[in-house]
Design a protein around this motif. Structure first.
Motif, PDB file in Angstrom:
ATOM      1  N   THR A 155      -5.679   3.737  -4.292  1.00 44.73           N
ATOM      2  CA  THR A 155      -5.756   2.677  -3.291  1.00 44.73           C
ATOM      3  C   THR A 155      -5.681   3.352  -1.923  1.00 44.73           C
ATOM      4  N   SER A 178      -3.576  -4.775   0.430  1.00 45.80           N
ATOM      5  CA  SER A 178      -2.188  -4.332   0.257  1.00 45.80           C
ATOM      6  C   SER A 178      -1.562  -3.737   1.510  1.00 45.80           C
ATOM      7  N   CYS A 179      -2.350  -3.415   2.526  1.00 44.64           N
ATOM      8  CA  CYS A 179      -1.793  -2.772   3.718  1.00 44.64           C
ATOM      9  C   CYS A 179      -0.930  -3.710   4.552  1.00 44.64           C
ATOM     10  N   LEU A 201       0.818  -1.209   0.000  1.00 47.26           N
ATOM     11  CA  LEU A 201       0.000   0.000   0.000  1.00 47.26           C
ATOM     12  C   LEU A 201       0.851   1.257   0.000  1.00 47.26           C
ATOM     13  N   THR A 214      -4.048  -1.852  -9.965  1.00 46.03           N
ATOM     14  CA  THR A 214      -4.676  -0.916  -9.038  1.00 46.03           C
ATOM     15  C   THR A 214      -5.906  -0.295  -9.693  1.00 46.03           C
ATOM     16  N   CYS A 254      -7.843  -0.950   0.898  1.00 46.61           N
ATOM     17  CA  CYS A 254      -6.533  -1.051   0.235  1.00 46.61           C
ATOM     18  C   CYS A 254      -6.466  -2.169  -0.802  1.00 46.61           C
ATOM     19  N   ARG A 280       1.170   4.151  -2.835  1.00 47.80           N
ATOM     20  CA  ARG A 280       0.744   5.527  -2.545  1.00 47.80           C
ATOM     21  C   ARG A 280       1.909   6.503  -2.435  1.00 47.80           C
ATOM     22  N   TYR A 337      -5.868   3.838   2.393  1.00 45.99           N
ATOM     23  CA  TYR A 337      -5.571   3.298   3.716  1.00 45.99           C
ATOM     24  C   TYR A 337      -6.850   3.367   4.537  1.00 45.99           C
TER      25      TYR A 337
END
Length: 148
Positions: free
Chosen positions: A34, A57-58, A22, A72, A46, A26, A36
């Motif tokens: 994407t 993805s976090c 993530l 994405t 995410c 970003r 948070y």
């Protein structure tokens, strides 16, 4: 230096190997679509596709996706299924605040790529991202519309 394939393009990034994907997307690559949300892979804001699979993805260390195809929200409409999902989202006016919607669209795209004719139970099982505005009925309707 790690090489990632993001939205069909090879990108080289100089980050720690355990950096969550993530933050690479970003902060390093400037792809802010994407979002948070919770930081513990529970809410789904995410969500991206990793080799076609909806992935939070976090909590995904960037070194674990080297060699994978990462898609994405910025490129989801380049895919026929992703375009249908986005069109259905717009047609059904799904978003209220919109914060979770990029993750919702990615999850729906992954579902329809795997199962082009999902049942309501399939949709409920696959669409586990959280929406604080409660647009779940509109989300399900959009998935059904995109499935055609």
């Amino acid at each position: 230096m790690l090489e990632l394939k993001v939205n069909g393009e090879v990108r080289r990034v100089s980050v720690e190997e355990d950096t969550p994907l993530l933050w690479v997307l970003r902060d390093t690559l400037g792809m802010t679509g994407t979002k948070y949300g919770c930081g513990i892979a529970q809410c789904g804001a995410c969500t991206v596709l990793v080799d076609g699979v909806a992935t939070r993805s976090c909590q995904m260390p960037v070194d674990s996706v080297v060699g994978a195809e990462i898609t994405t929200i910025e490129a989801v409409e380049q895919d026929d299924v992703g375009r249908k999902v986005v069109d259905a989202w717009v047609s059904n006016q799904v978003p209220q605040c919109g914060y979770c919607q990029s993750g919702q669209v990615m999850a729906a795209t992954a579902l329809l790529k795997e199962n082009p004719t999902p049942t309501d139970a399939d949709i409920q099982s696959a669409m586990t991202n959280l929406c604080r505005c409660g647009t779940y009925n509109k989300i399900a309707a959009a998935v059904r519309l995109a499935a055609g």
